[in-house]
Design a protein around this motif. Sequence first.
Motif, PDB file in Angstrom:
ATOM      1  N   UNK A   1      -5.455 -13.680   7.739  1.00 19.04           N
ATOM      2  CA  UNK A   1      -4.628 -12.806   8.591  1.00 19.04           C
ATOM      3  C   UNK A   1      -4.654 -11.379   8.035  1.00 19.04           C
ATOM      4  N   UNK A   2      -4.876 -10.420   8.890  1.00 23.25           N
ATOM      5  CA  UNK A   2      -5.134  -9.066   8.399  1.00 23.25           C
ATOM      6  C   UNK A   2      -4.431  -7.953   9.178  1.00 23.25           C
ATOM      7  N   UNK A   3      -3.947  -8.214  10.357  1.00 21.05           N
ATOM      8  CA  UNK A   3      -3.539  -7.132  11.250  1.00 21.05           C
ATOM      9  C   UNK A   3      -2.366  -6.323  10.728  1.00 21.05           C
ATOM     10  N   UNK A   4      -2.383  -5.034  11.070  1.00 18.40           N
ATOM     11  CA  UNK A   4      -1.255  -4.131  10.825  1.00 18.40           C
ATOM     12  C   UNK A   4      -0.535  -3.994  12.158  1.00 18.40           C
ATOM     13  N   UNK A   5       0.668  -4.525  12.235  1.00 17.79           N
ATOM     14  CA  UNK A   5       1.398  -4.607  13.496  1.00 17.79           C
ATOM     15  C   UNK A   5       2.526  -3.586  13.541  1.00 17.79           C
ATOM     16  N   UNK A   6       2.532  -2.775  14.594  1.00 15.92           N
ATOM     17  CA  UNK A   6       3.639  -1.835  14.817  1.00 15.92           C
ATOM     18  C   UNK A   6       3.613  -1.386  16.268  1.00 15.92           C
TER      19      UNK A   6
ATOM     20  N   UNK B   1      -5.975   5.138  12.721  1.00 17.58           N
ATOM     21  CA  UNK B   1      -5.341   3.824  12.643  1.00 17.58           C
ATOM     22  C   UNK B   1      -5.590   3.030  13.926  1.00 17.58           C
ATOM     23  N   UNK B   2      -5.414   3.689  15.075  1.00 17.87           N
ATOM     24  CA  UNK B   2      -5.560   3.007  16.365  1.00 17.87           C
ATOM     25  C   UNK B   2      -6.978   2.507  16.603  1.00 17.87           C
ATOM     26  N   UNK B   3      -7.947   3.138  15.969  1.00 18.19           N
ATOM     27  CA  UNK B   3      -9.356   2.768  16.186  1.00 18.19           C
ATOM     28  C   UNK B   3      -9.970   2.078  14.967  1.00 18.19           C
ATOM     29  N   UNK B   4      -9.150   1.635  14.043  1.00 22.09           N
ATOM     30  CA  UNK B   4      -9.640   1.074  12.771  1.00 22.09           C
ATOM     31  C   UNK B   4     -10.084  -0.380  12.869  1.00 22.09           C
ATOM     32  N   UNK B   5      -9.708  -1.041  13.962  1.00 22.26           N
ATOM     33  CA  UNK B   5     -10.066  -2.448  14.096  1.00 22.26           C
ATOM     34  C   UNK B   5      -9.107  -3.394  13.406  1.00 22.26           C
ATOM     35  N   UNK B   6      -7.967  -2.877  12.923  1.00 23.52           N
ATOM     36  CA  UNK B   6      -7.002  -3.749  12.234  1.00 23.52           C
ATOM     37  C   UNK B   6      -5.659  -3.829  12.973  1.00 23.52           C
ATOM     38  N   UNK B   7      -5.560  -3.188  14.119  1.00 25.92           N
ATOM     39  CA  UNK B   7      -4.328  -3.273  14.907  1.00 25.92           C
ATOM     40  C   UNK B   7      -4.382  -4.511  15.808  1.00 25.92           C
ATOM     41  N   UNK B   8      -3.257  -4.797  16.425  1.00 27.31           N
ATOM     42  CA  UNK B   8      -3.245  -5.829  17.454  1.00 27.31           C
ATOM     43  C   UNK B   8      -4.046  -5.335  18.653  1.00 27.31           C
ATOM     44  N   UNK B   9      -4.724  -6.245  19.373  1.00 23.65           N
ATOM     45  CA  UNK B   9      -5.425  -5.815  20.593  1.00 23.65           C
ATOM     46  C   UNK B   9      -4.479  -5.177  21.606  1.00 23.65           C
ATOM     47  N   UNK B  10      -3.199  -5.533  21.513  1.00 19.12           N
ATOM     48  CA  UNK B  10      -2.215  -4.988  22.458  1.00 19.12           C
ATOM     49  C   UNK B  10      -1.414  -3.831  21.849  1.00 19.12           C
TER      50      UNK B  10
ATOM     51  N   UNK C   1       0.827  -1.212   0.000  1.00 19.86           N
ATOM     52  CA  UNK C   1       0.000   0.000   0.000  1.00 19.86           C
ATOM     53  C   UNK C   1       0.859   1.259   0.000  1.00 19.86           C
ATOM     54  N   UNK C   2       0.377   2.301  -0.635  1.00 20.63           N
ATOM     55  CA  UNK C   2       1.120   3.564  -0.713  1.00 20.63           C
ATOM     56  C   UNK C   2       0.841   4.481   0.473  1.00 20.63           C
ATOM     57  N   UNK C   3      -0.347   4.342   1.068  1.00 14.95           N
ATOM     58  CA  UNK C   3      -0.709   5.207   2.198  1.00 14.95           C
ATOM     59  C   UNK C   3      -1.212   4.361   3.363  1.00 14.95           C
ATOM     60  N   UNK C   4      -1.250   4.976   4.540  1.00 14.68           N
ATOM     61  CA  UNK C   4      -1.793   4.289   5.706  1.00 14.68           C
ATOM     62  C   UNK C   4      -3.266   3.960   5.507  1.00 14.68           C
ATOM     63  N   UNK C   5      -4.023   4.863   4.892  1.00 15.11           N
ATOM     64  CA  UNK C   5      -5.438   4.575   4.646  1.00 15.11           C
ATOM     65  C   UNK C   5      -5.599   3.404   3.695  1.00 15.11           C
ATOM     66  N   UNK C   6      -4.739   3.313   2.676  1.00 19.88           N
ATOM     67  CA  UNK C   6      -4.774   2.160   1.770  1.00 19.88           C
ATOM     68  C   UNK C   6      -4.504   0.869   2.550  1.00 19.88           C
ATOM     69  N   UNK C   7      -3.549   0.936   3.468  1.00 16.13           N
ATOM     70  CA  UNK C   7      -3.193  -0.242   4.253  1.00 16.13           C
ATOM     71  C   UNK C   7      -4.343  -0.666   5.170  1.00 16.13           C
ATOM     72  N   UNK C   8      -4.999   0.313   5.770  1.00 19.80           N
ATOM     73  CA  UNK C   8      -6.147   0.017   6.630  1.00 19.80           C
ATOM     74  C   UNK C   8      -7.267  -0.637   5.817  1.00 19.80           C
ATOM     75  N   UNK C   9      -7.522  -0.100   4.624  1.00 17.92           N
ATOM     76  CA  UNK C   9      -8.567  -0.658   3.753  1.00 17.92           C
ATOM     77  C   UNK C   9      -8.239  -2.094   3.358  1.00 17.92           C
ATOM     78  N   UNK C  10      -6.973  -2.332   2.968  1.00 17.68           N
ATOM     79  CA  UNK C  10      -6.558  -3.683   2.582  1.00 17.68           C
ATOM     80  C   UNK C  10      -6.695  -4.655   3.755  1.00 17.68           C
ATOM     81  N   UNK C  11      -6.338  -4.188   4.948  1.00 16.22           N
ATOM     82  CA  UNK C  11      -6.444  -5.035   6.136  1.00 16.22           C
ATOM     83  C   UNK C  11      -7.902  -5.376   6.444  1.00 16.22           C
TER      84      UNK C  11
ATOM     85  N   UNK D   1      -9.652  -9.024   6.617  1.00 17.03           N
ATOM     86  CA  UNK D   1     -10.412  -9.408   7.812  1.00 17.03           C
ATOM     87  C   UNK D   1     -11.768  -9.971   7.413  1.00 17.03           C
ATOM     88  N   UNK D   2     -12.395  -9.322   6.429  1.00 16.34           N
ATOM     89  CA  UNK D   2     -13.695  -9.782   5.937  1.00 16.34           C
ATOM     90  C   UNK D   2     -13.623 -11.150   5.282  1.00 16.34           C
TER      91      UNK D   2
END
Length: 429
Positions: free
Chosen positions: A189-194, A241-250, A170-180, A184-185
């Motif tokens: 495996x879908x999470x964006x980990x950082x 990003x933090x509230x997108x539902x694609x991060x790790x729970x931790x 993905x070129x942008x963070x929003x693109x990455x969130x959308x792909x994740x 997920x759907x």
Amino acid sequence: MTDPGTARHRRRPAVRAGAAVAALALVAPLAACGTDDGGGGTPTINLYYPPEQNLQKVVDDCNTRAEGRYKITYRVLPRQADDQRVQLVRRLAAEDTGMDVLGLDVTWTQEFASAKWIREWTGQDKSEVEQGTLAGPLDTARYEDKLYGAPKNTNVQLLWYRSDLVPEAPKTWDDMITAAKDLKGQGKPYRVLTMGAQYEGLVVLYNTLAESAGGKILSDDGKKAVMDSGTVKALDQLQRFATSGVTSPSFSNSTEDPVRLDFQSGNGAFQVNWPFVYPALQEADPELAKKVKWARVPGVDANTPSKVTIGGVNMAVSAYSTHPTESFEAAKCLRDAKNQKFSAINDGVPPTIEAVYDDPEMDEAYPMKETILEELKEPAVRPLTPAYQSISTVMSAILSPPSAIKPEQTAKELREAISDALQSKGVLP
């Protein structure tokens, strides 16, 4: 604070090094008391540097090349960056003459220079250091337009992604969130980990987003808190990003190694982390490693490439060294092209001398070298100020947890807190 990719994670497992590091750390204060062998013989140059598994071989090489003019002794600093800094600060504040060459995190150079604890690089020494060295790392070694450090190695995060799950990066963070979310759907495996815990890793992430959005945290002279519209845009991006539902729970407690292990376990489609994760993945799961590719960290805007925060270590010479001429010579040897290549291949620390990346021997150890170099040529540098430690502390506190960020309000809080921190002139224990 040191980026974990430089001082805490190496290409080779650190288990065997741990006992040696601990032992050396215990004997270092005692051994460092003398600076001459045999009362007026060959000068001993005490090198205080973070743990680096194969650095002793570099030291041995430089000692051979010195032909008796001096002998470098490697005094291993503690593994954690904060502990390294405390030891250096306390001994320099006491004007300890048993320290000669110092390995400083890139965020400490301005503080140590402003306190007059380290010597300026001048004349031929300065010219040799600047020749062929990447501009970004050099910027971290300057204070008030003077050079106070010789960049030995640098570091920069990359985007690591599962090519079996997504066709391209993905070129942008929003693109990455959308792909994740799409993954997920599909039940994949879908999470964006950082890293999102309250520490330097969160400041690094935010600084990358702010610079990528064209924002300024500090004025160019480092004396005033700015927090302009670009930094507000970065706060909005981080909160979404933090509230997108694609991060790790931790996510709000995540640091480098747990992020690496989470991705390595197959729980993520994307990972933003330092290059140490690649050899670790190759060793732990060769089959998964074949599916993982790398790319430049995503940007905030589609048409603007990201600017990624750099880390690394600068070589400095103590103001209290009784052998400054030999210390400058030793520091130049430790970070010359030959030894930077050796350290890159054997300890996984990216070079600061651009020509080293062109060496064919770098191809196997650094298959991602072109992407690293691309980011290093347009880097984000953390705020250059003697008060950086204070600024980092207040920034990580205000940014945590990222899900609670309110962009305009948080920017105001950051501006006020950074302004206060700037008056501290650094935190000196």
